[in-house]
Write a protein that holds these residues in place. Structure first.
Motif, PDB file in Angstrom:
ATOM      1  N   GLY A 207      14.801  27.788 -46.211  1.00  0.00           N
ATOM      2  CA  GLY A 207      14.126  27.177 -45.287  1.00  0.00           C
ATOM      3  C   GLY A 207      14.835  26.766 -43.888  1.00  0.00           C
ATOM      4  N   GLY A 208      15.998  26.232 -44.130  1.00  0.00           N
ATOM      5  CA  GLY A 208      16.786  25.857 -43.112  1.00  0.00           C
ATOM      6  C   GLY A 208      17.002  26.988 -42.414  1.00  0.00           C
ATOM      7  N   GLU A 209      17.697  28.201 -43.102  1.00  0.00           N
ATOM      8  CA  GLU A 209      17.856  29.231 -42.055  1.00  0.00           C
ATOM      9  C   GLU A 209      16.779  29.823 -41.212  1.00  0.00           C
ATOM     10  OE1 GLU A 209      19.919  32.304 -44.526  1.00  0.00           O
ATOM     11  OE2 GLU A 209      21.488  30.902 -44.717  1.00  0.00           O
ATOM     12  N   LEU A 210      15.543  29.711 -41.939  1.00  0.00           N
ATOM     13  CA  LEU A 210      14.154  30.181 -41.243  1.00  0.00           C
ATOM     14  C   LEU A 210      13.889  29.322 -39.995  1.00  0.00           C
ATOM     15  CD1 LEU A 210      12.032  31.268 -44.383  1.00  0.00           C
ATOM     16  CD2 LEU A 210      13.259  32.887 -42.874  1.00  0.00           C
ATOM     17  N   SER A 211      14.196  27.945 -40.465  1.00  0.00           N
ATOM     18  CA  SER A 211      13.801  27.115 -39.347  1.00  0.00           C
ATOM     19  C   SER A 211      14.731  27.395 -38.068  1.00  0.00           C
ATOM     20  CB  SER A 211      13.908  25.501 -39.847  1.00  0.00           C
ATOM     21  OG  SER A 211      13.515  24.719 -38.862  1.00  0.00           O
ATOM     22  N   GLN A 212      15.992  27.625 -38.103  1.00  0.00           N
ATOM     23  CA  GLN A 212      16.548  27.792 -37.167  1.00  0.00           C
ATOM     24  C   GLN A 212      16.479  29.036 -36.598  1.00  0.00           C
ATOM     25  OE1 GLN A 212      21.055  27.781 -38.275  1.00  0.00           O
ATOM     26  NE2 GLN A 212      21.498  28.447 -36.422  1.00  0.00           N
ATOM     27  N   LEU A 213      16.238  30.143 -37.104  1.00  0.00           N
ATOM     28  CA  LEU A 213      16.140  31.212 -36.565  1.00  0.00           C
ATOM     29  C   LEU A 213      14.681  31.269 -35.683  1.00  0.00           C
ATOM     30  CD1 LEU A 213      16.510  34.485 -35.914  1.00  0.00           C
ATOM     31  CD2 LEU A 213      15.305  34.723 -38.081  1.00  0.00           C
ATOM     32  N   ALA A 214      13.457  30.376 -36.267  1.00  0.00           N
ATOM     33  CA  ALA A 214      12.049  30.372 -35.736  1.00  0.00           C
ATOM     34  C   ALA A 214      12.440  29.599 -34.235  1.00  0.00           C
ATOM     35  CB  ALA A 214      11.404  29.674 -36.667  1.00  0.00           C
ATOM     36  N   THR A 215      13.399  28.796 -34.464  1.00  0.00           N
ATOM     37  CA  THR A 215      13.435  27.873 -33.358  1.00  0.00           C
ATOM     38  C   THR A 215      14.231  28.738 -32.156  1.00  0.00           C
ATOM     39  OG1 THR A 215      13.708  25.904 -34.438  1.00  0.00           O
ATOM     40  CG2 THR A 215      14.538  25.995 -32.409  1.00  0.00           C
ATOM     41  N   GLU A 216      15.078  29.484 -32.538  1.00  0.00           N
ATOM     42  CA  GLU A 216      15.840  30.416 -31.701  1.00  0.00           C
ATOM     43  C   GLU A 216      14.802  31.349 -30.791  1.00  0.00           C
ATOM     44  OE1 GLU A 216      19.104  32.211 -33.714  1.00  0.00           O
ATOM     45  OE2 GLU A 216      20.210  30.573 -34.367  1.00  0.00           O
ATOM     46  N   LEU A 217      14.062  31.890 -31.562  1.00  0.00           N
ATOM     47  CA  LEU A 217      12.981  32.793 -31.148  1.00  0.00           C
ATOM     48  C   LEU A 217      11.747  32.299 -30.422  1.00  0.00           C
ATOM     49  CD1 LEU A 217      13.626  35.670 -34.020  1.00  0.00           C
ATOM     50  CD2 LEU A 217      14.592  35.408 -31.668  1.00  0.00           C
TER      51      LEU A 217
END
Length: 370
Positions: A38-48
């Motif tokens: 979830g942490g990595e997904l959240s970071q990527l979602a924010t970046e995009l």
């Protein structure tokens, strides 16, 4: 895409998943990012730009059922497919969603075509394995060569190469793990119009590229199915990989799997252990600069029954990662618009037509050089 069709990207927090997510957004597709971290997904979602993301586990049927909705386009970059692949195909077809993946493992590819083709047709959805460098360009180049060769062509040989100034670290752990599975599981070959099992690496052939002899090793791919879909008269299909170091001797990047002494059980076990060590030692994958040092090349030859080459199509393009991501993005946009009669386990040429598939390859960066 048709109204309401979502793209769901499973494995979005992996290396190829991240590259694919960016390619989708660049194409104007805003996927639901899915994976276990979830942490990595959240970071990527924010970046995009604030994408939706969901926690999902390919090993959990209820998790996949909650994630996938009818009409979705599901993209799976979860490797290795020998362990995580079928559950996602099953979930997509059961939920009447289209399915794309990046599998390079022959037993899984065969399973998708032979086991899930009919359920996909009945569900009215497209199931397309092995989208990307391995092995979409071979299906496209092979079909183009067959069309140019005419009715005498009954055989196709396809070779895949990665060229340029790169090292072993240019391949992510996920890719190397899938390669290990592809080389040490039963492979495929089409002979006399029938797809049969054959040990990967049983055969080799040489290609001369830029004045250097490159040795390529036999392996199974979707072309054994997709080229016969395009042209039923095709009797024999051979697929080879020649992912080589850019040195004057054309030294192989990967140890031989089933050739030479490695055909013996002891030699084969030792070689498999070397592959596993490579996977454990692999980095996450190259950065954008490292990817630019790699060049993809695919060579397809259409031959007559005597093995005489009638037509040859050579495609070159960007590194395998960006090429794969761009093809996935194109296919994700196009698949929901396929006619209902197209449903089933198919390749890009059968799904979109040869001219459209060639244009998709061109948009992804593949250019014909012969």
């Amino acid at each position: 895409m048709t109204d309401g069709a979502r793209t769901v990207l499973l494995g979005a927090n992996g290396y190829l998943g991240r590259v694919t997510a960016r390619a989708l957004v660049e194409r104007g597709i805003f996927p639901v990012l899915a994976g276990r971290n979830g942490g990595e997904l959240s970071q990527l979602a924010t970046e995009l730009g604030g994408l939706d993301f969901r926690i999902a586990d390919a090993a959990d049927r209820s998790s996949l059922a909650a994630l996938i909705s009818p009409g979705d386009v599901v993209i799976s970059t979860i490797a290795p497919f020998r362990t995580a692949g079928e559950s996602v195909v099953r979930a997509a077809v059961t939920r009447r969603a289209h399915y794309l993946d990046v599998a390079i493992e022959p037993p899984f590819i065969q399973q998708v075509f032979q086991k899930w083709g009919r359920p996909a047709r009945e569900a009215g959805v497209v199931v397309m394995p092995s989208v990307g460098f391995s092995f979409s360009p071979g299906s496209i180049a092979g079909a183009a060569a067959l069309q140019e060769a005419g009715p005498q062509a009954t055989k196709v040989q396809i070779g895949y190469f990665v060229l340029g100034d790169f090292e072993q670290g240019s391949f992510s752990a996920g890719v190397l793990d899938s390669i290990t599975g592809a080389l040490f599981q039963p492979g495929l070959v089409r002979r006399g119009g029938v797809v049969e099992s054959e040990m990967p690496g049983l055969r080799e052939r040489s290609y001369t590229i830029d004045g250097v002899e490159r040795i390529a090793t036999s392996i199974g791919g979707p072309e054994h199915f997709t080229l016969a879909q395009f042209q039923p008269r095709v009797r024999d299909v051979d697929v080879y990989i020649g992912w080589l170091r850019p040195d004057p001797n054309g030294q192989s990047l990967l140890p031989k799997s089933a050739t030479g002494g490695a055909r013996l059980s002891i030699g084969r076990a030792l070689t498999k252990r070397k592959h596993r060590q490579m996977v454990r030692a692999a980095d996450d994958g190259p950065d954008s600069l490292g990817r630019t040092a790699m060049v993809s090349m695919v060579i397809a030859e259409a031959q007559d029954a005597g093995g005489n080459t009638l037509a040859r199509v050579t495609l070159t393009g960007p590194n395998p990662y960006d090429l794969t991501a761009r093809l996935l993005a194109h296919h994700a946009a196009a698949v929901p618009n396929c006619e209902p009669t197209i449903a089933g386990a198919i390749g890009p040429v059968s799904a979109f037509g040869l001219s459209t598939a060639i244009e998709a390859a061109r948009q992804a960066g593949l250019e014909r050089v012969d």
